[in-house]
Structure formats: structure tokens, C-alpha cells
Write an enzyme that holds these catalytic residues in place. Structure first.
Site, PDB file in Angstrom:
ATOM      1  N   ASP A  12       0.846  -1.195   0.000  1.00  0.00           N
ATOM      2  CA  ASP A  12       0.000   0.000   0.000  1.00  0.00           C
ATOM      3  C   ASP A  12       0.884   1.248   0.000  1.00  0.00           C
ATOM      4  O   ASP A  12       2.024   1.200   0.462  1.00  0.00           O
ATOM      5  CB  ASP A  12      -0.900  -0.026   1.245  1.00  0.00           C
ATOM      6  CG  ASP A  12      -2.127   0.855   1.081  1.00  0.00           C
ATOM      7  OD1 ASP A  12      -2.393   1.305  -0.063  1.00  0.00           O
ATOM      8  OD2 ASP A  12      -2.822   1.097   2.082  1.00  0.00           O
ATOM      9  N   ARG A  16       0.374   7.685  -2.259  1.00  0.00           N
ATOM     10  CA  ARG A  16       1.014   8.647  -1.348  1.00  0.00           C
ATOM     11  C   ARG A  16       2.463   8.911  -1.749  1.00  0.00           C
ATOM     12  O   ARG A  16       2.956  10.023  -1.650  1.00  0.00           O
ATOM     13  CB  ARG A  16       0.943   8.123   0.098  1.00  0.00           C
ATOM     14  CG  ARG A  16      -0.370   8.462   0.787  1.00  0.00           C
ATOM     15  CD  ARG A  16      -0.607   7.608   1.999  1.00  0.00           C
ATOM     16  NE  ARG A  16      -1.157   6.310   1.634  1.00  0.00           N
ATOM     17  CZ  ARG A  16      -1.507   5.379   2.500  1.00  0.00           C
ATOM     18  NH1 ARG A  16      -1.348   5.593   3.800  1.00  0.00           N
ATOM     19  NH2 ARG A  16      -2.021   4.241   2.096  1.00  0.00           N
ATOM     20  N   TRP A  17       3.120   7.871  -2.220  1.00  0.00           N
ATOM     21  CA  TRP A  17       4.526   8.024  -2.661  1.00  0.00           C
ATOM     22  C   TRP A  17       4.593   9.032  -3.814  1.00  0.00           C
ATOM     23  O   TRP A  17       5.445   9.909  -3.846  1.00  0.00           O
ATOM     24  CB  TRP A  17       5.053   6.658  -3.100  1.00  0.00           C
ATOM     25  CG  TRP A  17       6.490   6.637  -3.523  1.00  0.00           C
ATOM     26  CD1 TRP A  17       7.581   6.379  -2.738  1.00  0.00           C
ATOM     27  CD2 TRP A  17       7.003   6.866  -4.859  1.00  0.00           C
ATOM     28  NE1 TRP A  17       8.728   6.432  -3.492  1.00  0.00           N
ATOM     29  CE2 TRP A  17       8.408   6.734  -4.789  1.00  0.00           C
ATOM     30  CE3 TRP A  17       6.412   7.154  -6.088  1.00  0.00           C
ATOM     31  CZ2 TRP A  17       9.237   6.883  -5.909  1.00  0.00           C
ATOM     32  CZ3 TRP A  17       7.234   7.324  -7.196  1.00  0.00           C
ATOM     33  CH2 TRP A  17       8.622   7.182  -7.100  1.00  0.00           C
ATOM     34  N   ARG A  25      -0.609   9.575  -9.648  1.00  0.00           N
ATOM     35  CA  ARG A  25      -0.675   8.302  -8.899  1.00  0.00           C
ATOM     36  C   ARG A  25      -0.100   7.136  -9.702  1.00  0.00           C
ATOM     37  O   ARG A  25       0.523   6.234  -9.141  1.00  0.00           O
ATOM     38  CB  ARG A  25      -2.139   7.981  -8.544  1.00  0.00           C
ATOM     39  CG  ARG A  25      -2.777   8.924  -7.559  1.00  0.00           C
ATOM     40  CD  ARG A  25      -4.233   8.516  -7.308  1.00  0.00           C
ATOM     41  NE  ARG A  25      -4.342   7.158  -6.807  1.00  0.00           N
ATOM     42  CZ  ARG A  25      -4.194   6.814  -5.531  1.00  0.00           C
ATOM     43  NH1 ARG A  25      -3.942   7.728  -4.615  1.00  0.00           N
ATOM     44  NH2 ARG A  25      -4.306   5.561  -5.154  1.00  0.00           N
ATOM     45  N   HIS A  29       2.337   3.684  -9.018  1.00  0.00           N
ATOM     46  CA  HIS A  29       2.066   2.273  -9.344  1.00  0.00           C
ATOM     47  C   HIS A  29       3.211   1.683 -10.159  1.00  0.00           C
ATOM     48  O   HIS A  29       3.599   0.531  -9.969  1.00  0.00           O
ATOM     49  CB  HIS A  29       0.753   2.145 -10.117  1.00  0.00           C
ATOM     50  CG  HIS A  29      -0.454   2.539  -9.307  1.00  0.00           C
ATOM     51  ND1 HIS A  29      -0.631   2.141  -8.007  1.00  0.00           N
ATOM     52  CD2 HIS A  29      -1.547   3.299  -9.613  1.00  0.00           C
ATOM     53  CE1 HIS A  29      -1.774   2.630  -7.542  1.00  0.00           C
ATOM     54  NE2 HIS A  29      -2.342   3.347  -8.495  1.00  0.00           N
ATOM     55  N   TRP A  61     -11.772  -1.811  -8.298  1.00  0.00           N
ATOM     56  CA  TRP A  61     -12.496  -1.427  -9.527  1.00  0.00           C
ATOM     57  C   TRP A  61     -13.231  -0.112  -9.339  1.00  0.00           C
ATOM     58  O   TRP A  61     -13.602   0.550 -10.309  1.00  0.00           O
ATOM     59  CB  TRP A  61     -13.524  -2.495  -9.923  1.00  0.00           C
ATOM     60  CG  TRP A  61     -12.930  -3.819 -10.285  1.00  0.00           C
ATOM     61  CD1 TRP A  61     -12.928  -4.940  -9.509  1.00  0.00           C
ATOM     62  CD2 TRP A  61     -12.281  -4.190 -11.521  1.00  0.00           C
ATOM     63  NE1 TRP A  61     -12.304  -5.975 -10.172  1.00  0.00           N
ATOM     64  CE2 TRP A  61     -11.906  -5.537 -11.409  1.00  0.00           C
ATOM     65  CE3 TRP A  61     -11.985  -3.498 -12.700  1.00  0.00           C
ATOM     66  CZ2 TRP A  61     -11.244  -6.223 -12.428  1.00  0.00           C
ATOM     67  CZ3 TRP A  61     -11.329  -4.175 -13.714  1.00  0.00           C
ATOM     68  CH2 TRP A  61     -10.966  -5.527 -13.576  1.00  0.00           C
ATOM     69  N   LEU A 123      10.927 -20.361  -5.007  1.00  0.00           N
ATOM     70  CA  LEU A 123       9.830 -19.593  -4.415  1.00  0.00           C
ATOM     71  C   LEU A 123       8.528 -19.754  -5.215  1.00  0.00           C
ATOM     72  O   LEU A 123       8.568 -19.761  -6.446  1.00  0.00           O
ATOM     73  CB  LEU A 123      10.242 -18.111  -4.414  1.00  0.00           C
ATOM     74  CG  LEU A 123       9.183 -17.078  -4.030  1.00  0.00           C
ATOM     75  CD1 LEU A 123       8.988 -17.038  -2.525  1.00  0.00           C
ATOM     76  CD2 LEU A 123       9.566 -15.683  -4.522  1.00  0.00           C
ATOM     77  N   ARG A 186      -5.374  -2.273   8.928  1.00  0.00           N
ATOM     78  CA  ARG A 186      -6.557  -3.065   8.562  1.00  0.00           C
ATOM     79  C   ARG A 186      -6.168  -4.110   7.524  1.00  0.00           C
ATOM     80  O   ARG A 186      -5.108  -4.019   6.902  1.00  0.00           O
ATOM     81  CB  ARG A 186      -7.693  -2.187   8.046  1.00  0.00           C
ATOM     82  CG  ARG A 186      -7.339  -1.325   6.866  1.00  0.00           C
ATOM     83  CD  ARG A 186      -8.544  -0.578   6.299  1.00  0.00           C
ATOM     84  NE  ARG A 186      -8.076   0.409   5.332  1.00  0.00           N
ATOM     85  CZ  ARG A 186      -7.810   1.686   5.620  1.00  0.00           C
ATOM     86  NH1 ARG A 186      -8.039   2.159   6.825  1.00  0.00           N
ATOM     87  NH2 ARG A 186      -7.345   2.491   4.691  1.00  0.00           N
ATOM     88  N   LEU A 187      -7.083  -5.084   7.344  1.00  0.00           N
ATOM     89  CA  LEU A 187      -6.807  -6.194   6.423  1.00  0.00           C
ATOM     90  C   LEU A 187      -7.289  -5.907   5.005  1.00  0.00           C
ATOM     91  O   LEU A 187      -6.868  -6.584   4.063  1.00  0.00           O
ATOM     92  CB  LEU A 187      -7.463  -7.486   6.925  1.00  0.00           C
ATOM     93  CG  LEU A 187      -6.878  -8.080   8.211  1.00  0.00           C
ATOM     94  CD1 LEU A 187      -7.639  -9.353   8.589  1.00  0.00           C
ATOM     95  CD2 LEU A 187      -5.395  -8.393   8.062  1.00  0.00           C
TER      96      LEU A 187
HETATM   97  C1  IPE Z   1      -5.284  -2.714  -0.357  1.00  0.00           C
HETATM   98  O1  IPE Z   1      -5.017  -1.399  -0.577  1.00  0.00           O
HETATM   99  C2  IPE Z   1      -5.451  -3.441  -1.662  1.00  0.00           C
HETATM  100  C3  IPE Z   1      -4.211  -3.689  -2.389  1.00  0.00           C
HETATM  101  C4  IPE Z   1      -3.028  -3.440  -1.938  1.00  0.00           C
HETATM  102  C5  IPE Z   1      -4.361  -4.270  -3.704  1.00  0.00           C
HETATM  103  P1  IPE Z   1      -6.172  -0.290  -0.698  1.00  0.00           P
HETATM  104  O2  IPE Z   1      -5.488   1.010  -0.694  1.00  0.00           O
HETATM  105  O3  IPE Z   1      -7.060  -0.589  -1.824  1.00  0.00           O
HETATM  106  O4  IPE Z   1      -6.995  -0.534   0.646  1.00  0.00           O
HETATM  107  P2  IPE Z   1      -7.726   0.495   1.612  1.00  0.00           P
HETATM  108  O5  IPE Z   1      -8.725   1.250   0.790  1.00  0.00           O
HETATM  109  O6  IPE Z   1      -6.674   1.380   2.177  1.00  0.00           O
HETATM  110  O7  IPE Z   1      -8.358  -0.345   2.664  1.00  0.00           O
HETATM  111  C1  IPE Z   2      -1.496   0.341  -3.449  1.00  0.00           C
HETATM  112  O1  IPE Z   2      -1.292   1.710  -3.411  1.00  0.00           O
HETATM  113  C2  IPE Z   2      -1.674  -0.181  -4.856  1.00  0.00           C
HETATM  114  C3  IPE Z   2      -3.030  -0.665  -5.166  1.00  0.00           C
HETATM  115  C4  IPE Z   2      -4.010  -0.794  -4.329  1.00  0.00           C
HETATM  116  C5  IPE Z   2      -3.292  -1.036  -6.555  1.00  0.00           C
HETATM  117  P1  IPE Z   2      -2.491   2.740  -3.354  1.00  0.00           P
HETATM  118  O2  IPE Z   2      -2.901   3.121  -4.723  1.00  0.00           O
HETATM  119  O3  IPE Z   2      -3.599   2.200  -2.508  1.00  0.00           O
HETATM  120  O4  IPE Z   2      -1.789   3.974  -2.641  1.00  0.00           O
HETATM  121  P2  IPE Z   2      -2.402   4.942  -1.538  1.00  0.00           P
HETATM  122  O5  IPE Z   2      -2.969   4.094  -0.449  1.00  0.00           O
HETATM  123  O6  IPE Z   2      -3.458   5.758  -2.209  1.00  0.00           O
HETATM  124  O7  IPE Z   2      -1.251   5.756  -1.073  1.00  0.00           O
HETATM  125 MG    MG Z   3      -4.082   2.358  -0.554  1.00  0.00          MG
END
Ligand code: IPE
Ligand code: IPE
Ligand code: MG
Length: 234
Positions: A12, A16-17, A25, A29, A61, A123, A186-187
Site C-alpha cells: 500500500d 502517497r509516494w 498516482r 504504481h 475497480w 519460491l 486493517r486487512l
Molecule cells: C489494499 O489497498 C489493496 C491492495 C493493496 C491491492 P487499498 O489502498 O485498496 O486498501 P484500503 O482502501 O486502504 O483499505
Molecule cells: C497500493 O497503493 C496499490 C493498489 C491498491 C493497486 P495505493 O494506490 O492504494 O496507494 P495509496 O494508499 O493511495 O497511497
Molecule cells: Mg491504498
């Protein structure tokens, strides 16, 4: 230091990075994909047996069509690179989640990655795409119900092992260690069944900045834990 057999990762913080650097954004990615590649090589060298990475959730999505489209393009591009990396590092690739929702070429790419790496003995790199823990449990329940209706399974005989064998992770051990980057506690619908007794480490490090030191730090923390399963040492 004990190396966990199965490490699960919630990557995650790509957004933000990028934001911190004034970038779109999608650049986060892209950099995040490079980090995934590096992490696969590091994990393979460390002797981790299973690395399961959350790449795209059933909820993702809902993001803007621009962002979803960019993620699909990155997915296409990195699938090809991953095949080379997997072959060079004796890595077996497996995807979990419901792949049927992707475009045809992506589905074919996933199938190809799995079939061409299936005999690699190092792996096992598992990527969760269009994955949600609840959706996985729903799909498993549906297939099990169908097998019961067809007389293949006796409902009275269903135990936890039977149910687990219908999940996408059938034949895989449960994760020993879960690492979540970017600080969220969170999960997010990840491996809800499998994480029942997994040790959790959360780091503030944003996913594109994740590296060998961060992975080692998490494993050091894991080694300080006393694993317990119902009050009993594991
Ligand atoms: C969790 O990240 C899902 C993936 C890393 C693919 P999200 O950014 O989508 O989750 P929330 O919204 O912070 O819970
Ligand atoms: C995780 O980074 C990548 C995916 C869920 C695809 P985010 O896109 O959720 O990045 P933040 O949480 O907005 O920083
Ligand atoms: Mg995120």
C-alpha cells in the site's frame, strides 16, 4: 534467524509516494511494480517458500477509470517481465482471485505465466488480483454447495480442511507473517480465512520505498514474537 515459510504482503502507499513527489498516482504504481520485481528476487534468495502479494482488490475497480486502466496496462507490461524474472530465479507464479473479470489477453497472460513456471521448484510467488477474501469464500461456498448437490460431498463430513481445499489457496500453507506497508492497520479484505493466526507487522514505509532492509526488519520482528495458537505455543 528463522525465515518464515510464507510471507503475505499488502503493498500500500503507491498513491502517497507519488503525491509526495508531485507526480500522478500512476507513477507510484509504476515504481511499485519495480519494487514487486525486486522483492520477488530478494524473497527467492532469502529462502522464503511462498510470497503472496495483494496486487488488485475486488474493491479497487471502484477507483477512477483512468487509474484502473493504467493499472491494467501496467499489469500487461509486467506480466511479460515477470515471466523472465520467474524463469531466471526458479520461481513458480500463481494467481489467486477471480481472473474471469479481466480482458481476454490478460487472462491468457495469467494462464501462460502459471503454466510456463509450474515446474519451478524455488519460491512460489502468488499474486492476488481481482481478489477479495469475502469473494474467495463466496466462490468456495458456491462450488462446495454444487458438489454437495451433485452428491460428491456429504455435508455432514465438511470440516475445515474440506472447506480450505475449495479456496484459491488450496495446497498452500497459511501465511506465517503479514506485512502491510504505509501504516494502515486493517486487512482490507485480504486472505480473511488464511490469516487466522498470522503474525502481523505494519511499517510506515510506502510500498515503492520497500527494500531488503525493510523485509529483514519485519522478519526480525517476527522472530521476536512467540507464536501462539489458542494459547498454545506453535
Ligand atoms: C489494499 O489497498 C489493496 C491492495 C493493496 C491491492 P487499498 O489502498 O485498496 O486498501 P484500503 O482502501 O486502504 O483499505
Ligand atoms: C497500493 O497503493 C496499490 C493498489 C491498491 C493497486 P495505493 O494506490 O492504494 O496507494 P495509496 O494508499 O493511495 O497511497
Ligand atoms: Mg491504498
Amino acid at each position: 534467524m528463522v525465515i518464515p515459510q510464507h510471507v503475505a504482503l499488502i503493498l500500500d502507499g503507491n498513491g502517497r509516494w507519488a503525491k509526495k513527489r508531485g507526480l500522478p498516482r500512476t507513477m507510484g504504481h509504476k515504481e511499485g511494480c519495480v519494487t514487486v520485481e525486486k522483492t520477488v528476487e530478494i524473497a527467492a534468495r532469502m529462502g522464503i517458500r511462498y510470497l503472496t502479494v495483494y496486487g488488485f482488490s475486488t474493491e479497487n475497480w471502484k477507483r477512477s477509470s483512468d487509474e484502473v486502466g493504467a493499472l491494467m496496462q501496467l499489469f500487461r507490461f509486467y506480466m511479460v517481465r515477470l515471466l523472465k524474472i520467474a524463469s531466471a530465479n526458479n520461481v513458480r507464479v500463481k494467481m489467486i482471485g477471480d481472473r474471469t473479470r479481466f480482458d481476454r489477453d490478460i487472462i491468457e497472460g495469467i494462464n501462460r505465466l502459471e503454466s510456463e513456471t509450474k515446474d519451478n521448484m524455488g519460491l512460489t510467488f502468488v499474486i492476488a488480483v481481482n481478489y477479495g477474501g469475502r469473494d474467495e469464500i463466496r466462490r468456495a461456498a458456491k462450488r462446495l454447495a454444487q458438489d454437495c448437490a451433485a452428491g460428491k460431498v456429504d455435508a455432514d463430513q465438511i470440516d475445515e480442511a474440506t472447506f480450505a481445499s475449495y479456496l484459491d489457496t488450496a495446497d498452500m500453507p497459511d501465511p506465517d507473517l503479514l506485512i502491510r506497508t504505509s501504516g494502515e492497520l486493517r486487512l482490507s479484505n485480504y486472505l480473511l480465512w488464511q490469516l487466522a493466526y498470522t503474525e502481523i507487522v505494519v511499517t510506515d514505509c510506502l510500498w515503492p520505498d520497500f527494500n531488503k532492509e525493510e523485509l529483514e526488519k519485519a522478519i526480525v520482528q517476527y522472530n521476536r514474537r512467540e507464536r501462539r495458537f489458542g494459547g498454545v505455543k506453535g
